[in-house]
Design an enzyme around this catalytic site. Sequence first.
Site, PDB file in Angstrom:
ATOM      1  N   GLU A 246       0.756  -1.208   0.069  1.00 25.44           N
ATOM      2  CA  GLU A 246       0.101  -0.051   0.063  1.00 25.44           C
ATOM      3  C   GLU A 246       0.923   1.198   0.114  1.00 25.44           C
ATOM      4  OE1 GLU A 246      -2.775  -0.036   3.175  1.00 25.44           O
ATOM      5  OE2 GLU A 246      -3.646  -2.044   2.663  1.00 25.44           O
TER       6      GLU A 246
ATOM      7  N   GLU B 284     -12.539   0.900   3.243  1.00 25.41           N
ATOM      8  CA  GLU B 284     -12.022   0.788   4.706  1.00 25.41           C
ATOM      9  C   GLU B 284     -13.061   1.323   5.696  1.00 25.41           C
ATOM     10  OE1 GLU B 284      -7.313   1.921   4.363  1.00 25.41           O
ATOM     11  OE2 GLU B 284      -8.738   3.632   3.854  1.00 25.41           O
TER      12      GLU B 284
ATOM     13  N   ASP C 127      -3.766   3.836  -1.013  1.00 23.94           N
ATOM     14  CA  ASP C 127      -4.429   3.901   0.268  1.00 23.94           C
ATOM     15  C   ASP C 127      -4.770   5.414   0.383  1.00 23.94           C
ATOM     16  OD1 ASP C 127      -5.651   2.943   2.490  1.00 23.94           O
ATOM     17  OD2 ASP C 127      -3.715   2.839   3.684  1.00 23.94           O
TER      18      ASP C 127
END
Length: 157
Positions: free
Chosen positions: A21, A108, A51
Site C-alpha cells: 500500500e 476501509e 491507500d
Amino acid sequence: VRLCTLLARHPDVNPKVLTLEILETSVLKDILYASRVIEECHHMGVAFALDHFGTGYSSLTYLKHLRVDSLKIDQSFVQNILADPDDLVILKGIIGLASAFKCDVIAEGVETVAHGTLLMQLGCDLAQGYCFARPMPAQDLPGWVADWVTEWGENRP
C-alpha cells in the site's frame, strides 16, 4: 532492490499474493519515482494499492500514471454513506473511477452489515473493518479464519 532481496530469501512466498500500500499523500512528493517503484514491483509480481484515496489531492493523474491494482476508499467516506448523501456520491464516483481504470476498490472502515450490503450493491465487493474483525495477533488468524461466519451466514474468506 530490498523487496527483491527479501523475496529471494523466501522462495516459498509467492509475490502474487503480496499487495503493498502506498499513501496517496506520499505520491505527491515524487510521482515519477513512485511510478518507477510500482512498475519494478509489478515485474516481480507484487501488486499495489493506493491507500486513503480521496483524502489528499486526489488527482486523475495518479490513476493515469500509477499502475495501481486497487484503490482503498478512506473510511471517512465509508462510515457516513448511510446518512450523508454527499459521501454516497463520492463513494459512487470512486467506484466508477476504479472500474474505468480497471482497479479493484476496497472500502476501509466497514463497521456494520448495512454498510457492507450497500457497498456490495454499489459494486464494491472488497472491504475491511470492524464488521469483520478487530486487529489481532498473527497467531490468532488461522483460528479466526476457521471459525468466522459472516452476518450473511456464509463461512469464508
